[in-house]
Design an enzyme around this catalytic site. Sequence first.
Site, mmCIF file in Angstrom:
data_model
loop_
_atom_site.group_PDB
_atom_site.id
_atom_site.type_symbol
_atom_site.label_atom_id
_atom_site.label_comp_id
_atom_site.label_asym_id
_atom_site.label_seq_id
_atom_site.Cartn_x
_atom_site.Cartn_y
_atom_site.Cartn_z
ATOM 1 N N ARG A 1 0.833 -1.195 0.000
ATOM 2 C CA ARG A 1 0.000 0.000 0.000
ATOM 3 C C ARG A 1 0.871 1.249 0.000
ATOM 4 O O ARG A 1 1.748 1.395 0.848
ATOM 5 C CB ARG A 1 -0.931 0.002 1.211
ATOM 6 C CG ARG A 1 -1.992 -1.080 1.154
ATOM 7 C CD ARG A 1 -2.859 -1.091 2.398
ATOM 8 N NE ARG A 1 -2.106 -1.475 3.578
ATOM 9 C CZ ARG A 1 -2.627 -1.625 4.794
ATOM 10 N NH1 ARG A 1 -3.920 -1.408 4.972
ATOM 11 N NH2 ARG A 1 -1.883 -1.983 5.812
ATOM 12 N N TYR B 1 12.032 0.503 -4.251
ATOM 13 C CA TYR B 1 11.552 1.867 -4.442
ATOM 14 C C TYR B 1 12.690 2.750 -4.954
ATOM 15 O O TYR B 1 13.864 2.493 -4.676
ATOM 16 C CB TYR B 1 11.055 2.467 -3.119
ATOM 17 C CG TYR B 1 9.734 1.929 -2.630
ATOM 18 C CD1 TYR B 1 8.543 2.620 -2.877
ATOM 19 C CD2 TYR B 1 9.658 0.752 -1.900
ATOM 20 C CE1 TYR B 1 7.327 2.142 -2.409
ATOM 21 C CE2 TYR B 1 8.445 0.260 -1.433
ATOM 22 C CZ TYR B 1 7.292 0.962 -1.695
ATOM 23 O OH TYR B 1 6.088 0.487 -1.239
ATOM 24 N N ASP C 1 1.365 5.501 0.115
ATOM 25 C CA ASP C 1 0.757 6.649 0.785
ATOM 26 C C ASP C 1 0.231 7.669 -0.219
ATOM 27 O O ASP C 1 0.499 7.591 -1.424
ATOM 28 C CB ASP C 1 1.789 7.342 1.680
ATOM 29 C CG ASP C 1 2.165 6.512 2.887
ATOM 30 O OD1 ASP C 1 1.348 5.684 3.322
ATOM 31 O OD2 ASP C 1 3.287 6.692 3.402
ATOM 32 N N ARG D 1 10.889 7.177 2.854
ATOM 33 C CA ARG D 1 10.864 8.635 2.956
ATOM 34 C C ARG D 1 11.695 9.120 4.137
ATOM 35 O O ARG D 1 12.326 10.191 4.064
ATOM 36 C CB ARG D 1 9.426 9.120 3.059
ATOM 37 C CG ARG D 1 8.632 8.939 1.767
ATOM 38 C CD ARG D 1 7.153 9.161 1.965
ATOM 39 N NE ARG D 1 6.867 10.499 2.462
ATOM 40 C CZ ARG D 1 5.678 10.882 2.918
ATOM 41 N NH1 ARG D 1 4.669 10.010 2.950
ATOM 42 N NH2 ARG D 1 5.492 12.109 3.349
#
Length: 301
Positions: free
Chosen positions: A66, A126, A68, A213
């Site tokens: 999932r 990522y 953000d 992040r």
Amino acid sequence: MFQTPVPLTTDNAIGQGRVALVLEYDGAAYHGWQLQKSGVPSVEDALTRAVSKVADKPVEVVCAGRTDAGVHGAYQVVHFDTGAVRNLRSWVMGINTALPSGIVVHWAGNAPEPFHARFSAVYRRYRYVIFNGPVRPALLASQVSWNFRPLDETLMQEAACQLEGEHDFSAFRAAGCQSRSPWRFVEFVRVRRRDDFVVIDVQANAFLHHMVRNFAGALMAVGQGKYPPQWVGEVLAGGDRRLAGVTAPSGGLYMVDVGYPEPFGIPLARCGPGFVRPWFDSADNRPVAPSWVHRKPRTSS
């Protein structure tokens, strides 16, 4: 999108069981992947509606990870169960016709019964893209993060190496993270510069909420000279989120690969996003086989 092109053929039968999809999406217009309260747009809601329309019955889609609000999917994998049977072209083109322009399905295929988009995955990857210039970008405003302070990518890479391996990543998880364990295995963290852009490329068996992040925020703090590279290792060892700096903005983050055991037949990713791909050689854009695999227990759905 894929290492080997996949033609949209019509001479196959896909369905009558578990179906897997590979898709990409621009997360700027959505409040993340997960279904939200009525009226709040999410990728899950848009995709569920489109797939259900083509399947002629309501379906439930399950994703590999999932994302953000504002985070993009350059390579996301989902599955759903259906009694409908369509060919590859019909699934892909039919779903895309029913989707908003910011979401596109690239592939559909039958998945063996044990396949689960989330629990069968052995790694996720990522890329975090930073525009490093004195003036904010206009054309890529929602596609990249912006840091106006000069970043030293060599120092960032020195710091990034301390994040590799198996660790307790409590210092880099969000306060609201629901994972039962803060332990993860990070395969690699690579920092590359291309002109005014700095890209952080990260692969792990799984990620905690905001983990990438928070990595990016800490590495940018090192790159702009606020802390020495060893500071990242000290923060990691201390396990205190309050000492790890700010969480980097969501707009620069892309899910670029999800890996599965070969028997499941999921096409291999050519890691993106598309505008970043040419900055790397072909080897850098290929999937990286994990050196450590922890398979999560199977659950329902």
